[in-house]
Scaffold this motif. Structure first.
Motif, PDB file in Angstrom:
ATOM      1  N   ARG A  27      14.905 -19.096  28.118  1.00  0.00           N
ATOM      2  CA  ARG A  27      14.963 -20.553  28.629  1.00  0.00           C
ATOM      3  C   ARG A  27      13.477 -21.384  28.904  1.00  0.00           C
ATOM      4  NH1 ARG A  27      20.386 -22.191  30.759  1.00  0.00           N
ATOM      5  NH2 ARG A  27      21.640 -20.615  30.694  1.00  0.00           N
ATOM      6  N   VAL A  28      13.645 -22.223  27.852  1.00  0.00           N
ATOM      7  CA  VAL A  28      13.080 -23.427  28.650  1.00  0.00           C
ATOM      8  C   VAL A  28      12.851 -24.272  28.950  1.00  0.00           C
ATOM      9  CG1 VAL A  28      12.714 -24.266  25.920  1.00  0.00           C
ATOM     10  CG2 VAL A  28      11.086 -24.059  27.038  1.00  0.00           C
ATOM     11  N   LYS A  29      12.586 -25.441  29.703  1.00  0.00           N
ATOM     12  CA  LYS A  29      12.454 -26.592  30.392  1.00  0.00           C
ATOM     13  C   LYS A  29      12.317 -27.915  29.943  1.00  0.00           C
ATOM     14  CE  LYS A  29      14.122 -25.677  34.680  1.00  0.00           C
ATOM     15  NZ  LYS A  29      15.442 -25.389  34.443  1.00  0.00           N
ATOM     16  N   LEU A  30      12.833 -28.782  28.725  1.00  0.00           N
ATOM     17  CA  LEU A  30      12.345 -29.127  27.917  1.00  0.00           C
ATOM     18  C   LEU A  30      12.748 -30.964  28.850  1.00  0.00           C
ATOM     19  CD1 LEU A  30      13.660 -28.935  24.763  1.00  0.00           C
ATOM     20  CD2 LEU A  30      11.701 -28.325  25.745  1.00  0.00           C
ATOM     21  N   MET A  31      11.963 -31.722  28.267  1.00  0.00           N
ATOM     22  CA  MET A  31      12.011 -33.030  28.971  1.00  0.00           C
ATOM     23  C   MET A  31      12.341 -34.646  28.372  1.00  0.00           C
ATOM     24  SD  MET A  31      11.551 -33.108  32.394  1.00  0.00           S
ATOM     25  CE  MET A  31      11.610 -34.957  32.735  1.00  0.00           C
ATOM     26  N   ASP A  92       7.458 -30.774  14.861  1.00  0.00           N
ATOM     27  CA  ASP A  92       6.367 -30.340  15.472  1.00  0.00           C
ATOM     28  C   ASP A  92       6.204 -31.176  17.069  1.00  0.00           C
ATOM     29  OD1 ASP A  92       6.858 -27.887  14.065  1.00  0.00           O
ATOM     30  OD2 ASP A  92       5.154 -27.710  12.731  1.00  0.00           O
ATOM     31  N   ASP A  93       5.870 -31.845  16.719  1.00  0.00           N
ATOM     32  CA  ASP A  93       5.225 -32.188  18.261  1.00  0.00           C
ATOM     33  C   ASP A  93       6.138 -33.384  19.023  1.00  0.00           C
ATOM     34  OD1 ASP A  93       6.689 -34.989  16.834  1.00  0.00           O
ATOM     35  OD2 ASP A  93       5.220 -36.074  16.836  1.00  0.00           O
ATOM     36  N   SER A 112      19.317 -31.498   8.556  1.00  0.00           N
ATOM     37  CA  SER A 112      18.224 -33.226   9.205  1.00  0.00           C
ATOM     38  C   SER A 112      17.544 -33.922   8.165  1.00  0.00           C
ATOM     39  CB  SER A 112      16.208 -32.347   9.823  1.00  0.00           C
ATOM     40  OG  SER A 112      16.170 -31.342   9.049  1.00  0.00           O
ATOM     41  N   VAL A 113      17.417 -34.638   8.013  1.00  0.00           N
ATOM     42  CA  VAL A 113      17.135 -35.711   7.173  1.00  0.00           C
ATOM     43  C   VAL A 113      15.312 -35.633   6.526  1.00  0.00           C
ATOM     44  CG1 VAL A 113      17.978 -38.016   7.829  1.00  0.00           C
ATOM     45  CG2 VAL A 113      16.478 -37.998   8.634  1.00  0.00           C
ATOM     46  N   LYS A 114      14.420 -34.688   7.016  1.00  0.00           N
ATOM     47  CA  LYS A 114      13.412 -34.241   6.923  1.00  0.00           C
ATOM     48  C   LYS A 114      12.724 -32.428   7.323  1.00  0.00           C
ATOM     49  CE  LYS A 114       9.992 -36.950  10.170  1.00  0.00           C
ATOM     50  NZ  LYS A 114       9.007 -37.946  10.067  1.00  0.00           N
ATOM     51  N   PRO A 115      11.721 -32.163   6.708  1.00  0.00           N
ATOM     52  CA  PRO A 115      11.734 -30.833   7.584  1.00  0.00           C
ATOM     53  C   PRO A 115      10.619 -30.228   9.136  1.00  0.00           C
ATOM     54  CG  PRO A 115      10.650 -31.150   5.051  1.00  0.00           C
ATOM     55  CD  PRO A 115      11.219 -32.292   5.684  1.00  0.00           C
ATOM     56  N   VAL A 116      11.785 -29.900   9.739  1.00  0.00           N
ATOM     57  CA  VAL A 116      11.452 -29.710  11.002  1.00  0.00           C
ATOM     58  C   VAL A 116      11.650 -28.476  11.290  1.00  0.00           C
ATOM     59  CG1 VAL A 116      12.889 -31.745  11.253  1.00  0.00           C
ATOM     60  CG2 VAL A 116      13.902 -29.684  11.936  1.00  0.00           C
ATOM     61  N   ARG A 117      11.413 -27.121  12.525  1.00  0.00           N
ATOM     62  CA  ARG A 117      11.072 -26.113  13.183  1.00  0.00           C
ATOM     63  C   ARG A 117      11.922 -26.149  13.865  1.00  0.00           C
ATOM     64  NH1 ARG A 117       5.985 -23.961  15.415  1.00  0.00           N
ATOM     65  NH2 ARG A 117       7.395 -22.249  16.078  1.00  0.00           N
ATOM     66  N   TYR A 118      12.533 -27.326  14.781  1.00  0.00           N
ATOM     67  CA  TYR A 118      13.061 -27.026  15.952  1.00  0.00           C
ATOM     68  C   TYR A 118      14.602 -28.146  15.295  1.00  0.00           C
ATOM     69  CZ  TYR A 118       9.017 -26.277  18.176  1.00  0.00           C
ATOM     70  OH  TYR A 118       7.360 -25.541  18.172  1.00  0.00           O
ATOM     71  N   PRO A 141       7.207 -26.836  26.593  1.00  0.00           N
ATOM     72  CA  PRO A 141       6.357 -26.146  25.840  1.00  0.00           C
ATOM     73  C   PRO A 141       6.264 -25.561  24.457  1.00  0.00           C
ATOM     74  CG  PRO A 141       6.724 -24.949  28.244  1.00  0.00           C
ATOM     75  CD  PRO A 141       8.121 -26.284  28.134  1.00  0.00           C
ATOM     76  N   PRO A 142       7.547 -25.868  23.836  1.00  0.00           N
ATOM     77  CA  PRO A 142       7.341 -25.924  22.180  1.00  0.00           C
ATOM     78  C   PRO A 142       6.866 -26.385  21.695  1.00  0.00           C
ATOM     79  CG  PRO A 142       9.761 -25.112  23.047  1.00  0.00           C
ATOM     80  CD  PRO A 142       8.638 -26.278  24.157  1.00  0.00           C
TER      81      PRO A 142
END
Length: 144
Positions: A27-31, A92-93, A112-118, A141-142
């Motif tokens: 798990r990861v915490k995201l905001m 990525d950002d 996705s409408v453009k390339p993404v990693r997440y 963190p990611p």
């Protein structure tokens, strides 16, 4: 005959295992602004392929973050997924590129409408209820 029975038992066990929801991922915490997300991380091919399939419920503050090796157009569907979900495609950002709503147990493609990693999946309507739209930034963190 014994080999055949052993193979049949192994296949049945694999099929039963394949229909279980995966709930023990890292798990990861995201905001998302002031909203905290407790996201399970699906980072391997098997984890990403199973995703939230067979899950009968998910707390409102939880989601699943799919992590890919490199940016590309990502497309998701809802085969064997019982929960209605919202999906955010994330650069990525941490910038949300686009958000889509997905109906359970369908083969409709959501891309996705453009390339993404997440890719972040949440309960359906989560992003709209929080006022989060494309262009908003996720932190965690990611995305550092």
């Amino acid at each position: 005959m014994k080999k055949f029975i052993a193979l049949a038992v192994a296949l049945l066990a694999a099929a039963a295992f394949a229909q279980e929801a995966q709930t023990n991922l890292p798990r990861v915490k995201l905001m998302a602004g002031m909203h905290v997300i407790d996201a399970q991380v699906a980072a391997t091919d098997d984890q990403r392929m199973t995703g939230l399939m067979f899950r009968k419920e998910m707390p409102q503050h939880e989601g699943m973050l799919f992590v890919f090796e490199y940016p590309s157009q990502q497309c998701f569907w809802m085969k064997n997924t019982l929960l209605p979900l919202s999906v955010a495609f994330v650069a990525d950002d941490g910038t949300i590129v686009n958000i889509d709503e997905m109906k359970p147990q369908t083969l409709d493609s959501h891309c996705s409408v453009k390339p993404v990693r997440y890719v972040l999946e949440m309960n359906q309507g989560w992003f709209s209820k929080k006022g989060i739209k494309a262009g908003a930034k996720l932190e965690g963190p990611p995305f550092k």
